[in-house]
Scaffold this motif. Structure first.
Motif, mmCIF file in Angstrom:
data_model
loop_
_atom_site.group_PDB
_atom_site.id
_atom_site.type_symbol
_atom_site.label_atom_id
_atom_site.label_comp_id
_atom_site.label_asym_id
_atom_site.label_seq_id
_atom_site.Cartn_x
_atom_site.Cartn_y
_atom_site.Cartn_z
ATOM 1 N N LEU A 12 -1.521 -2.678 -7.280
ATOM 2 C CA LEU A 12 -0.820 -1.635 -6.441
ATOM 3 C C LEU A 12 -2.497 -1.496 -6.123
ATOM 4 N N ASP A 13 -3.525 -1.021 -6.736
ATOM 5 C CA ASP A 13 -4.781 -1.115 -5.903
ATOM 6 C C ASP A 13 -4.945 -2.500 -4.856
ATOM 7 N N VAL A 38 4.515 5.770 -7.701
ATOM 8 C CA VAL A 38 5.101 4.624 -8.021
ATOM 9 C C VAL A 38 4.516 3.104 -9.201
ATOM 10 N N LEU A 39 3.098 3.087 -9.717
ATOM 11 C CA LEU A 39 3.589 2.934 -10.946
ATOM 12 C C LEU A 39 4.282 2.469 -12.040
ATOM 13 N N ALA A 48 1.728 0.603 1.821
ATOM 14 C CA ALA A 48 0.696 1.785 0.983
ATOM 15 C C ALA A 48 1.613 3.114 1.364
ATOM 16 N N PHE A 49 2.418 3.645 0.490
ATOM 17 C CA PHE A 49 3.596 3.152 -0.541
ATOM 18 C C PHE A 49 5.120 3.344 0.252
ATOM 19 N N VAL A 90 7.666 -2.478 -3.951
ATOM 20 C CA VAL A 90 6.907 -1.576 -1.971
ATOM 21 C C VAL A 90 6.274 -2.465 -1.468
ATOM 22 N N LYS A 113 -0.195 6.391 -6.252
ATOM 23 C CA LYS A 113 0.109 5.671 -7.241
ATOM 24 C C LYS A 113 0.084 5.817 -8.236
ATOM 25 N N TYR A 136 -2.603 -1.426 -1.999
ATOM 26 C CA TYR A 136 -3.556 0.252 -1.481
ATOM 27 C C TYR A 136 -4.774 -0.253 -0.408
ATOM 28 N N THR A 192 4.511 -11.036 -4.721
ATOM 29 C CA THR A 192 3.893 -10.777 -3.788
ATOM 30 C C THR A 192 3.717 -11.869 -2.890
ATOM 31 N N GLN A 224 -0.905 -2.238 -12.158
ATOM 32 C CA GLN A 224 -2.187 -1.050 -11.607
ATOM 33 C C GLN A 224 -2.796 -2.091 -10.510
#
Length: 145
Positions: A27-28, A84-85, A57-58, A54, A81, A31, A8, A24
């Motif tokens: 991704l949160d 994507v997950l 968002a998204f 990714v 989400k 977002y 990241t 998760q």
């Protein structure tokens, strides 16, 4: 053994640190715009793919390697989400690629034009007698011979 690094804009996670809960959480955070991207990069290609990422968002992207040394990059926009997950978990846990039939090939937007390709596009444009105020060097229609 194929190992994967999860990267990241805030750091990297080794293969043994990666969990579905981590996906998760990241991704949160994507977002909420707390981070900008997440990239899964195997040390060996997974079914000819060098990474899955990714952005924001998204916007999900995957790079496929081609035998001649080039690549094809596909993009898919989702607002879900969970979808994507699922894409990331399938890639990480099972080495499965998403179905790319509905993904957009964005390779052309990533490759830099060469001086020769620019000159060729200008010649084609002039032959059409359609002279815009600015030469569109990234117009895919001008790539066709």
């Amino acid at each position: 053994m194929n190992t994967i690094v999860l990267q990241t804009d805030e750091g990297a996670y080794a293969d043994d640190e990666i969990t579905s809960a981590l996906f998760q959480n990241l991704l949160d955070r994507l977002y909420r715009n707390d981070i900008d991207f997440m990239v899964l990069q195997p040390n060996q290609p997974i079914q000819e793919s060098s990474y899955l990422q990714v952005l924001g968002a998204f916007a999900v992207e995957i790079r496929m390697l081609v035998a001649d040394g080039s690549f094809i990059q596909y993009s898919y926009i989702s607002d879900n989400k969970d979808e994507v997950l699922s894409i990331f978990l399938d890639y990480w846990e099972r080495g499965e690629l998403p179905d790319l039939n509905h993904w957009k090939d964005i390779t052309g937007s990533l490759t830099k034009p060469t001086p020769l390709s620019i000159v060729t596009k200008i010649r084609k444009l002039l032959r059409t007698k359609r002279v815009p105020s600015q030469v569109p060097i990234d117009d895919p229609a001008l790539d066709k011979s």
